[in-house]
Design an enzyme around this catalytic site. Structure first.
Site, PDB file in Angstrom:
ATOM      1  N   HIS A  77      34.261  58.214  16.314  1.00 31.25           N
ATOM      2  CA  HIS A  77      35.520  57.476  16.115  1.00 31.25           C
ATOM      3  C   HIS A  77      36.156  57.870  14.781  1.00 31.25           C
ATOM      4  O   HIS A  77      36.307  57.045  13.874  1.00 31.25           O
ATOM      5  CB  HIS A  77      35.258  55.963  16.232  1.00 31.25           C
ATOM      6  CG  HIS A  77      34.720  55.596  17.579  1.00 31.25           C
ATOM      7  ND1 HIS A  77      35.470  54.922  18.521  1.00 31.25           N
ATOM      8  CD2 HIS A  77      33.527  55.868  18.158  1.00 31.25           C
ATOM      9  CE1 HIS A  77      34.753  54.783  19.627  1.00 31.25           C
ATOM     10  NE2 HIS A  77      33.563  55.339  19.426  1.00 31.25           N
ATOM     11  N   HIS A  81      41.307  59.632  17.794  1.00 27.69           N
ATOM     12  CA  HIS A  81      40.135  59.620  18.667  1.00 27.69           C
ATOM     13  C   HIS A  81      40.327  58.716  19.874  1.00 27.69           C
ATOM     14  O   HIS A  81      41.225  57.893  19.927  1.00 27.69           O
ATOM     15  CB  HIS A  81      38.868  59.231  17.890  1.00 27.69           C
ATOM     16  CG  HIS A  81      38.810  57.787  17.485  1.00 27.69           C
ATOM     17  ND1 HIS A  81      39.292  57.329  16.291  1.00 27.69           N
ATOM     18  CD2 HIS A  81      38.309  56.699  18.124  1.00 27.69           C
ATOM     19  CE1 HIS A  81      39.094  56.022  16.206  1.00 27.69           C
ATOM     20  NE2 HIS A  81      38.511  55.610  17.310  1.00 27.69           N
ATOM     21  N   HIS A  87      32.094  52.105  24.751  1.00 29.93           N
ATOM     22  CA  HIS A  87      32.106  51.815  23.306  1.00 29.93           C
ATOM     23  C   HIS A  87      31.832  50.334  23.043  1.00 29.93           C
ATOM     24  O   HIS A  87      31.236  49.993  22.026  1.00 29.93           O
ATOM     25  CB  HIS A  87      33.470  52.211  22.733  1.00 29.93           C
ATOM     26  CG  HIS A  87      33.677  51.922  21.292  1.00 29.93           C
ATOM     27  ND1 HIS A  87      32.718  52.133  20.327  1.00 29.93           N
ATOM     28  CD2 HIS A  87      34.761  51.429  20.626  1.00 29.93           C
ATOM     29  CE1 HIS A  87      33.197  51.797  19.140  1.00 29.93           C
ATOM     30  NE2 HIS A  87      34.425  51.348  19.292  1.00 29.93           N
TER      31      HIS A  87
HETATM   32  C1  23J Z   1      33.243  49.726  15.717  1.00 32.82           C
HETATM   33  C2  23J Z   1      33.305  48.374  15.430  1.00 32.82           C
HETATM   34  C3  23J Z   1      34.522  47.744  15.329  1.00 32.82           C
HETATM   35  C4  23J Z   1      35.669  48.471  15.529  1.00 32.82           C
HETATM   36  C5  23J Z   1      35.628  49.846  15.837  1.00 32.82           C
HETATM   37  C6  23J Z   1      34.409  50.444  15.899  1.00 32.82           C
HETATM   38  C7  23J Z   1      36.880  50.621  16.065  1.00 32.82           C
HETATM   39  O1  23J Z   1      37.957  50.219  15.759  1.00 32.82           O
HETATM   40  C8  23J Z   1      36.840  51.903  16.794  1.00 32.82           C
HETATM   41  O2  23J Z   1      37.101  52.974  16.228  1.00 32.82           O
HETATM   42  O3  23J Z   1      36.631  51.872  18.000  1.00 32.82           O
HETATM   43  S1  23J Z   1      37.216  47.648  15.418  1.00 32.82           S
HETATM   44 MN    MN Z   2      37.376  53.934  18.153  1.00 34.17          MN
END
Ligand code: 23J
Ligand code: MN
Length: 266
Positions: A77, A81, A87
């Site tokens: 990410h 992306h 996810h």
């Molecule tokens: C992991 C945890 C929280 C978030 C995110 C990733 C992202 O925004 C992402 O890049 O998918 S909010």
């Molecule tokens: Mn993301």
């Protein structure tokens, strides 16, 4: 092979001709990937994602006299992306929910561009509501099925990471989606996914929303996708463009950096 479909053959020939001759403009919606490319900063105790890095393997030297190449490293990410349904925990049980097995036709769709740049400039915590989307539909027509819904905030004009991430002691202040807007787009409009100019598809303060991270929770919980850190949305018309956004074919990938292109009537 079965007999060619003549109208579609002509359509593809016209498409190729218009790309070559300039009737169709190809707009790059991708930010440059470099170590300084901003990545999401989660607070402790959550594990961090690696920034982008390049490590030279050889450059026409004793390590490789005729060739230049690099190793790269980054989180899935990073930069512009793709977010796959796997996810998020709400999307983990769908079949074909990861970067390698999503049907490839779902990477391409018509773009609906909703311009809320003025609202985001006035209020960095601005949230797109269902009412604003319905007002957009009264002007531009109903969001077609399998569309990419792109939110133009002009946030990508903030080139420095500090302004882009806009973090305060209480976390990031960046625009996103109101929780009630997301099920409307995912379920009542059957979109492919959403695209944003910010570092993630959820607002900076979305950790405190109900549900938390509503865009991730509901979009991926509805088997839809996300595109984050887009740029050049100010070069797209509200309707009429086609967006092409295929992630890398990482086995069981939760997403990947990618090049996002828009085909736009010139
Ligand atoms: C992991 C945890 C929280 C978030 C995110 C990733 C992202 O925004 C992402 O890049 O998918 S909010
Ligand atoms: Mn993301």
């Amino acid at each position: 092979m079965s007999a060619p479909n003549q109208p579609v053959t002509q359509l593809l020939a016209a498409l190729a001709g218009a790309i070559v001759q300039g009737g169709i403009r190809v707009v790059d919606l991708t930010v440059p990937l470099e170590p300084a490319t901003p990545t999401i900063q989660l607070p402790p105790p959550f594990a961090p994602s690696k920034p982008f890095s390049l490590e030279e393997i050889s450059r026409y030297d004793e390590r490789g006299p005729a060739w230049y190449w690099n190793n790269i490293a980054c989180g899935e990410h990073t930069g512009t992306h793709f977010d796959a349904p796997i996810h998020w925990v709400t999307g983990k049980d769908y079949p074909n929910n990861a970067t390698h097995n999503i049907p490839v036709e779902r990477f391409i769709g018509p773009a609906c561009v909703i311009d809320v740049a003025a609202e985001a400039k006035a209020n960095p915590d601005f949230l797109l509501t269902r009412e604003i989307v319905e007002e957009w539909e009264r002007r531009h027509g109903r969001i077609p099925t399998h569309a990419w819904v792109l939110i133009r905030t002009d946030w990508s004009h903030r080139k420095a990471a500090k302004e882009f991430l806009n973090a305060g002691p209480d976390g990031s202040h960046t625009p996103g989606f109101h929780p009630q807007c997301v099920p409307f787009l995912a379920k009542e409009r059957d979109i492919l996914g959403v695209g944003v100019e910010t570092v993630g598809t959820d607002a900076g303060q979305a950790h405190g929303f109900d549900p938390m991270f509503p865009c991730h929770t509901i979009m991926h919980g509805s088997n839809r996708f996300g595109l984050a850190s887009l740029t050049n949305l100010d070069k797209l018309p509200p309707t009429g463009a086609i967006v092409i956004a295929p992630p890398l074919k990482i086995i069981n990938g939760s997403g990947s950096p990618l090049r996002v292109l828009a085909l736009v009537p010139a």
